[in-house]
Scaffold this active site. Structure first.
Site, PDB file in Angstrom:
ATOM      1  N   ASP A 111       0.834  -1.198   0.000  1.00  0.00           N
ATOM      2  CA  ASP A 111       0.000   0.000   0.000  1.00  0.00           C
ATOM      3  C   ASP A 111       0.872   1.253   0.000  1.00  0.00           C
ATOM      4  OD1 ASP A 111      -2.379   1.405   0.005  1.00  0.00           O
ATOM      5  OD2 ASP A 111      -2.625   1.360   2.175  1.00  0.00           O
ATOM      6  N   CYS A 165     -19.260 -13.868  -5.772  1.00  0.00           N
ATOM      7  CA  CYS A 165     -20.271 -13.117  -5.015  1.00  0.00           C
ATOM      8  C   CYS A 165     -21.683 -13.565  -5.390  1.00  0.00           C
ATOM      9  CB  CYS A 165     -20.129 -11.615  -5.270  1.00  0.00           C
ATOM     10  SG  CYS A 165     -18.697 -10.865  -4.474  1.00  0.00           S
ATOM     11  N   CYS A 168     -25.582 -12.293  -4.309  1.00  0.00           N
ATOM     12  CA  CYS A 168     -25.583 -11.636  -2.997  1.00  0.00           C
ATOM     13  C   CYS A 168     -25.415 -10.125  -3.135  1.00  0.00           C
ATOM     14  CB  CYS A 168     -24.455 -12.199  -2.134  1.00  0.00           C
ATOM     15  SG  CYS A 168     -24.339 -11.448  -0.494  1.00  0.00           S
ATOM     16  N   CYS A 171     -23.719  -6.405   1.014  1.00  0.00           N
ATOM     17  CA  CYS A 171     -22.877  -5.231   1.253  1.00  0.00           C
ATOM     18  C   CYS A 171     -23.531  -3.965   0.713  1.00  0.00           C
ATOM     19  CB  CYS A 171     -21.485  -5.431   0.653  1.00  0.00           C
ATOM     20  SG  CYS A 171     -21.441  -5.801  -1.120  1.00  0.00           S
ATOM     21  N   CYS A 175     -24.747  -0.795   3.503  1.00  0.00           N
ATOM     22  CA  CYS A 175     -24.026   0.481   3.571  1.00  0.00           C
ATOM     23  C   CYS A 175     -24.993   1.622   3.888  1.00  0.00           C
ATOM     24  CB  CYS A 175     -23.304   0.762   2.258  1.00  0.00           C
ATOM     25  SG  CYS A 175     -22.396   2.325   2.279  1.00  0.00           S
ATOM     26  N   CYS A 191     -18.348   7.346   1.117  1.00  0.00           N
ATOM     27  CA  CYS A 191     -17.815   6.259   1.941  1.00  0.00           C
ATOM     28  C   CYS A 191     -17.355   6.753   3.314  1.00  0.00           C
ATOM     29  CB  CYS A 191     -16.651   5.598   1.205  1.00  0.00           C
ATOM     30  SG  CYS A 191     -15.885   4.235   2.104  1.00  0.00           S
ATOM     31  N   CYS A 222     -19.467  -3.180   5.329  1.00  0.00           N
ATOM     32  CA  CYS A 222     -19.617  -4.006   4.126  1.00  0.00           C
ATOM     33  C   CYS A 222     -18.812  -5.294   4.215  1.00  0.00           C
ATOM     34  CB  CYS A 222     -19.247  -3.215   2.873  1.00  0.00           C
ATOM     35  SG  CYS A 222     -17.515  -2.722   2.766  1.00  0.00           S
ATOM     36  N   CYS A 226     -20.558  -9.588   4.966  1.00  0.00           N
ATOM     37  CA  CYS A 226     -20.214 -10.490   3.856  1.00  0.00           C
ATOM     38  C   CYS A 226     -20.254 -11.948   4.310  1.00  0.00           C
ATOM     39  CB  CYS A 226     -18.821 -10.151   3.331  1.00  0.00           C
ATOM     40  SG  CYS A 226     -18.271 -11.236   1.993  1.00  0.00           S
TER      41      CYS A 226
END
Length: 289
Positions: A111, A165, A168, A171, A175, A191, A222, A226
């Site tokens: 990162d 996913c 589904c 998420c 939110c 966000c 989110c 999951c």
């Protein structure tokens, strides 16, 4: 760990998705996301032939108190700064590679550089990018820190991961600010994680402040909903990621009045140092109003 070859058409689809995301302004004021190097890995290493992608599980089974007097900090920041932990491990791996390959050329990142980490991790078979924008592993869910070694070595690539996913939409539905504007697309402007970590403004937007639900540093909503995390999360064996005292259930009143000295003492080796004292005070005060 997985390996992705660098081809001549290197990750064009991911680059196009990134360009579209930026064109829509979904990166908010994170100008570094538009760095052209992020769209062409050979801008980082002209001789690049392979990307070694790694994921490090950071999940710990600790749970937040649920007390409204307590603030919520994202799991990634509970313990020691992941940049330090994973960079140390990547450095050791890179050193081993240097000993095996005399002419090695490489760059490693946690990162810390303009590289599409999730896209390369997906190509290397570590998991798939989910509808919430996080990389999801069948073995660990999305509780993974990602890192990469870009190298000039030609290595056998792993099979890219397929997407699981399905239908589904948990998420998207969970939110509180509707930041996931469509499957796989997150608008940073909406966000909570972006605003509590990156937004340097003195006051949070009303739409964010009214929906913080206790969050003062990041947001895990989110991820918490999951199914892959609920079923497959495994406790990490990295002790560095155990929560520091005060990070699991911080008192909002304390954070709302945190001083520079207190901040320096509490977050000495923490990824939370990105959130300056004034930002923490702002985030906590918004929750108390």
């Amino acid at each position: 760990m997985g390996i992705a070859p660098v081809s001549e058409t290197e990750n064009d689809e991911a680059a196009q998705r990134l360009q579209s995301w930026i064109a829509l302004g979904y990166n908010a004021d994170m100008a570094w996301m538009a760095n052209p190097k992020r769209q062409n890995i050979r801008e980082l290493l002209p001789s690049a032939r392979s990307v070694i992608a790694v994921g490090l599980n950071y999940y710990t089974p600790h749970q937040r108190s649920g007390d409204p007097a307590h603030g919520k900090i994202s799991r990634y920041a509970w313990g020691r700064d992941y940049h330090r932990v994973l960079t140390k491990k990547l450095k050791a791996l890179n050193l081993w590679l240097e000993q095996q390959v005399p002419d090695l050329q490489s760059r490693y990142y946690v990162d810390t550089g303009p590289i599409q980490e999730k896209a390369w991790a997906e190509r290397a078979g570590l998991g798939w990018v989910g509808k919430n924008g996080n990389l999801i592993s069948r073995d660990y869910g999305s509780w993974l820190f990602l890192g990469e070694i870009v190298t000039n070595i030609t290595l056998q690539g792993d099979r890219p991961h397929s997407q699981h996913c399905g239908t589904c939409t948990r998420c998207l539905e969970a939110c509180p600010t509707q930041a996931i504007v469509e499957p796989f697309v997150v608008d940073s402007n909406k966000c909570i994680a972006y605003h509590t970590i990156e937004n340097r403004a003195e006051i949070l937007p009303t739409a964010i402040a009214d929906n913080l639900q206790g969050w003062v540093a990041g947001c895990d909503i989110c991820q918490d909903v999951c199914p892959w995390n609920q079923r497959f999360a495994q406790p990490t064996d990295v002790a560095d990621f155990d929560p520091y005292e005060g990070n699991l259930n911080p008192e909002l009143e304390t954070l709302a009045n945190i001083t520079e000295a207190d901040w320096q003492q509490q977050f000495t080796a923490s990824a939370l140092r990105r959130i300056k004292p004034a930002m923490l005070r702002r985030n906590a005060q918004a929750n108390l109003q």
